[in-house]
Motif scaffolding. Structure first.
Motif, short mmCIF file in Angstrom:
data_model
loop_
_atom_site.label_atom_id
_atom_site.label_comp_id
_atom_site.label_asym_id
_atom_site.label_seq_id
_atom_site.Cartn_x
_atom_site.Cartn_y
_atom_site.Cartn_z
N VAL A 20 -7.46 7.53 -3.39
CA VAL A 20 -6.98 7.30 -2.02
C VAL A 20 -7.51 5.97 -1.49
O VAL A 20 -6.78 5.20 -0.85
N HIS A 21 -8.76 5.67 -1.79
CA HIS A 21 -9.37 4.41 -1.34
C HIS A 21 -8.66 3.21 -1.94
O HIS A 21 -8.37 2.23 -1.24
N ARG A 23 -5.58 3.08 -3.05
CA ARG A 23 -4.25 3.00 -2.44
C ARG A 23 -4.34 2.36 -1.05
O ARG A 23 -3.51 1.52 -0.68
N TYR A 24 -5.36 2.76 -0.29
CA TYR A 24 -5.55 2.22 1.05
C TYR A 24 -5.85 0.71 1.00
O TYR A 24 -5.30 -0.08 1.77
N ALA A 27 -2.69 -1.30 0.14
CA ALA A 27 -1.81 -1.42 1.31
C ALA A 27 -2.39 -2.38 2.34
O ALA A 27 -1.66 -3.16 2.96
N LYS A 28 -3.71 -2.36 2.49
CA LYS A 28 -4.36 -3.26 3.45
C LYS A 28 -4.19 -4.71 3.04
O LYS A 28 -3.88 -5.57 3.87
#
Length: 90
Positions: A20-21, A23-24, A27-28
């Protein structure tokens, strides 16, 4: 009887949080890249518009500079008289 390693749940959760990190963070970075691209395009457009307005605001020359015809001066000898027809429209 033990079904699996006792730390299996903890490790699985850690892997999930890492995914999840990642992926985040991806996107950031994409968002930051798009933001910087839009800012760059905005700066370019502002500079182009300012350059256009600055060229329009410059004052034109009040007196036209005299343009000498060097070619005709070189090929017309000074000794000959040039006949200029009279203008009747004035």
């Amino acid at each position: 009887m033990q079904q699996g390693h006792p730390r299996h749940k903890q490790l699985s959760r850690a892997r999930h949080e890492m995914a999840v990190h990642r992926r985040y963070m991806f996107a950031k970075k994409i968002n930051e890249g798009m933001h910087s691209f839009v800012n760059g395009v905005r700066k370019v457009m502002n500079s182009v518009v300012n350059a256009i307005f600055n060229t329009l605001e410059t004052e034109t020359l009040k007196e036209k500079p005299e343009i000498k015809d060097i070619y005709s001066e070189m090929h017309n000898p000074k000794g000959l008289i040039q006949i200029v027809p009279p203008k009747f429209n004035e």
